[in-house]
Design a protein around this motif. Structure first.
Motif, PDB file in Angstrom:
ATOM      1  N   ALA A  30       0.844  -1.198   0.000  1.00 12.98           N
ATOM      2  CA  ALA A  30       0.000   0.000   0.000  1.00 12.98           C
ATOM      3  C   ALA A  30       0.877   1.245   0.000  1.00 12.98           C
TER       4      ALA A  30
ATOM      5  N   ASN B 169      -8.616   6.652   7.343  1.00 13.42           N
ATOM      6  CA  ASN B 169      -8.859   5.357   7.991  1.00 13.42           C
ATOM      7  C   ASN B 169      -9.634   4.417   7.076  1.00 13.42           C
ATOM      8  N   GLU B 170     -10.631   4.952   6.389  1.00 12.26           N
ATOM      9  CA  GLU B 170     -11.413   4.120   5.465  1.00 12.26           C
ATOM     10  C   GLU B 170     -10.543   3.599   4.323  1.00 12.26           C
ATOM     11  N   MET B 171      -9.647   4.439   3.831  1.00 15.55           N
ATOM     12  CA  MET B 171      -8.772   4.023   2.734  1.00 15.55           C
ATOM     13  C   MET B 171      -7.720   3.031   3.203  1.00 15.55           C
TER      14      MET B 171
ATOM     15  N   LEU C 276      -8.232   0.822   5.678  1.00 11.40           N
ATOM     16  CA  LEU C 276      -8.963  -0.424   5.872  1.00 11.40           C
ATOM     17  C   LEU C 276      -9.225  -1.151   4.554  1.00 11.40           C
ATOM     18  N   SER C 277      -9.376  -0.399   3.472  1.00  8.28           N
ATOM     19  CA  SER C 277      -9.611  -1.009   2.158  1.00  8.28           C
ATOM     20  C   SER C 277      -8.308  -1.254   1.403  1.00  8.28           C
ATOM     21  N   ASP C 278      -7.167  -1.098   2.087  1.00  4.84           N
ATOM     22  CA  ASP C 278      -5.831  -1.361   1.524  1.00  4.84           C
ATOM     23  C   ASP C 278      -5.491  -0.484   0.328  1.00  4.84           C
ATOM     24  N   LYS C 279      -6.086   0.694   0.275  1.00  4.55           N
ATOM     25  CA  LYS C 279      -5.744   1.612  -0.799  1.00  4.55           C
ATOM     26  C   LYS C 279      -4.461   2.382  -0.490  1.00  4.55           C
TER      27      LYS C 279
ATOM     28  N   GLN D 246     -13.894  13.317  -0.899  1.00  5.19           N
ATOM     29  CA  GLN D 246     -14.175  11.963  -1.381  1.00  5.19           C
ATOM     30  C   GLN D 246     -13.552  11.702  -2.748  1.00  5.19           C
TER      31      GLN D 246
ATOM     32  N   VAL E 134     -10.304   9.481  -3.020  1.00  4.93           N
ATOM     33  CA  VAL E 134     -10.355   8.021  -3.184  1.00  4.93           C
ATOM     34  C   VAL E 134     -10.161   7.646  -4.647  1.00  4.93           C
ATOM     35  N   GLU E 135     -10.874   8.325  -5.533  1.00  7.92           N
ATOM     36  CA  GLU E 135     -10.741   8.051  -6.970  1.00  7.92           C
ATOM     37  C   GLU E 135      -9.354   8.448  -7.472  1.00  7.92           C
TER      38      GLU E 135
ATOM     39  N   ASP F 180      -7.008   5.667  -6.565  1.00  9.44           N
ATOM     40  CA  ASP F 180      -7.236   4.521  -7.449  1.00  9.44           C
ATOM     41  C   ASP F 180      -6.538   4.727  -8.790  1.00  9.44           C
TER      42      ASP F 180
END
Length: 317
Positions: free
Chosen positions: A3, A31-33, A35-38, A112, A115-116, A119
């Motif tokens: 990551a 934290n959300e990213m 947890l999703s291994d981003k 938000q 996140v994109e 990715d």
């Protein structure tokens, strides 16, 4: 693939009303990213305090103690929004940080979208621009002037991203390339498209400012636009030269017309024509001197090689 480590850089000037809410929202997003291994769990938030006169820096200290992954740089004085962005990116160049996102502390830009951006960066993109998909949150005046500015920049041959401010993600390859640009008066929105590499765009809706005051009133907007135009193009000087040549040509034709009229006895006092000519040429000369002076002023600032900013204090490493 391991990551990637992400740093979110936020310039802050008198942002006491929003900084706690902004940090809480970004901390939750990180934290959300994670947890999703981003992104890596070592990812963090970096505030650059641009000489705030309120207790913004004290709040950054408190937020560092509360969250642990909130760090800060504090300028010794107010050096400007663009320099705060440059300081944050420069501070993270050639470090173990993989991606750097720059975003304003008021969070009018949608977090938000990060996140994109991540990715796309994980897919191999080097620069990802955050681009507004509409400007309905702006006043008519601001919308009109912004659109006009981008059209002027395009007409002058400057490669810029319409409706993109300073919300973007860059990787270390881009940061190293950016470090080669050493001019003091730097227009970031024109520099990054100039750097190149693999680019992408993420579209988002810009929100209203929840609290505090805008850091770009009309006076600063005009200065910012002038910096952008004069940093990338000499077209204004060329335009004034061409207008001067055109007026000179018209004056020659007028002289021929007057001589012919004098030869045939058709002369007049010409008072209105004389005054209009004086005022027009005088105004043109002042405009020309002003435009040339703008460029000379930029040379004056560059040759002194003064630092863009001075860092007085740091929180974290």
């Amino acid at each position: 693939m391991a990551a990637k480590k992400l740093a979110i850089v936020l310039p802050a000037y008198n942002e006491k009303e929003v900084i706690e809410k902004t940090t809480a929202e970004l901390h939750k997003l990180l934290n959300e990213m994670v947890l999703s291994d981003k992104i890596s769990a070592e990812s963090f938030i970096l505030y650059v305090d641009d000489g705030s006169k309120d207790n913004t820096w004290a709040l950054v200290n408190a937020l560092n103690e509360k969250y642990g992954n909130v760090f800060g740089l504090r300028f010794s004085a107010n050096f400007g929004h663009q320099n705060a962005l440059i300081a944050g990116m420069t501070h993270l160049t050639d470090t173990d940080v993989d991606y750097v996102v720059t975003i304003d502390a008021d969070l009018q830009d949608d977090p938000q979208a990060i996140v994109e951006m991540v990715d796309l960066a994980n897919q191999g993109k080097d620069i990802i621009y955050g681009v507004r998909n509409d400007r309905t949150s702006d006043t008519f005046f601001k919308r009109f002037t912004a659109q006009s500015f981008y059209k002027v920049m395009s007409a002058l041959g400057v490669n810029s991203i319409p409706n993109h401010a300073d919300f973007r993600l860059v990787n270390q390859k881009v940061l190293r390339a950016f470090s080669a640009y050493q001019e003091r008066e730097m227009f970031l929105r024109g520099i990054f498209p100039l750097i190149g590499f693999n680019e992408a765009k993420v579209y988002y809706a810009r929100a209203e400012r929840e609290a505090g005051e805008t850091k770009y009133p009309l006076r600063k907007m005009i200065k910012f636009a002038a910096t952008g135009i004069t940093s990338f193009s000499i077209s204004p000087i060329t335009f004034v030269r061409n207008v001067g040549l055109g007026i000179f040509g018209i004056s020659i034709l007028s002289l021929i017309y007057i001589v012919i009229g004098w030869a045939f006895g058709r002369t007049s006092a010409g008072w209105p024509t004389l005054m209009v000519s004086i005022w027009m040429l005088g105004g043109l000369q002042l405009v020309a001197i002003g435009i040339i002076g703008e460029y000379i002023g930029k040379i004056f600032l560059e040759v002194k090689h003064r630092p863009r900013y001075i860092i007085a204090e740091k929180i974290g490493e």
